[in-house]
Design a protein around this motif. Structure first.
Motif, mmCIF file in Angstrom:
data_model
loop_
_atom_site.group_PDB
_atom_site.id
_atom_site.type_symbol
_atom_site.label_atom_id
_atom_site.label_comp_id
_atom_site.label_asym_id
_atom_site.label_seq_id
_atom_site.Cartn_x
_atom_site.Cartn_y
_atom_site.Cartn_z
ATOM 1 N N SER A 105 43.321 42.921 40.556
ATOM 2 C CA SER A 105 42.301 43.614 39.784
ATOM 3 C C SER A 105 40.907 43.056 40.079
ATOM 4 O O SER A 105 39.937 43.795 40.052
ATOM 5 C CB SER A 105 42.596 43.584 38.294
ATOM 6 O OG SER A 105 43.077 42.348 37.884
ATOM 7 N N ALA B 81 48.458 39.694 39.459
ATOM 8 C CA ALA B 81 47.800 40.885 38.924
ATOM 9 C C ALA B 81 46.317 40.647 38.721
ATOM 10 O O ALA B 81 45.510 41.553 38.898
ATOM 11 C CB ALA B 81 48.451 41.298 37.605
ATOM 12 N N ILE C 119 39.825 44.741 43.314
ATOM 13 C CA ILE C 119 39.427 46.135 43.071
ATOM 14 C C ILE C 119 38.065 46.185 42.391
ATOM 15 O O ILE C 119 37.195 46.960 42.794
ATOM 16 C CB ILE C 119 40.505 46.859 42.231
ATOM 17 C CG1 ILE C 119 41.770 47.028 43.051
ATOM 18 C CG2 ILE C 119 40.003 48.212 41.756
ATOM 19 C CD1 ILE C 119 42.956 47.526 42.276
ATOM 20 N N LEU C 120 37.858 45.357 41.376
ATOM 21 C CA LEU C 120 36.581 45.339 40.670
ATOM 22 C C LEU C 120 35.430 44.949 41.596
ATOM 23 O O LEU C 120 34.393 45.608 41.627
ATOM 24 C CB LEU C 120 36.645 44.380 39.485
ATOM 25 C CG LEU C 120 35.343 44.187 38.708
ATOM 26 C CD1 LEU C 120 34.941 45.506 38.044
ATOM 27 C CD2 LEU C 120 35.494 43.096 37.677
#
Length: 62
Positions: free
Chosen positions: A6, A2, A9-10
């Motif tokens: 993330s 996870a 994506i960031l």
């Protein structure tokens, strides 16, 4: 897993904003993405993953 999703994506959002703002050209962003892709297949990848995991662990414990 996870954390890496993330982070992707960031970082993708950061790159998108930098390209749209004119701070980074598309060719430079693609060169950096390819560098990261090829870096992931080297022996340095586990060290980088461990460092990122350690830093995110420190941040989450605050």
């Amino acid at each position: 897993m996870a954390v890496s999703i993330s982070a992707v994506i960031l970082l993708g959002i950061v790159v998108f904003v930098l390209i749209r703002g004119g701070y980074v050209r598309l060719s430079n962003a693609l060169a950096c993405a390819l560098f990261g892709f090829f870096l992931a297949s080297t022996g340095a990848a586990p060290l980088i993953n461990d460092a990122v995991s350690t830093v995110t662990g420190w941040i989450s414990s605050i």
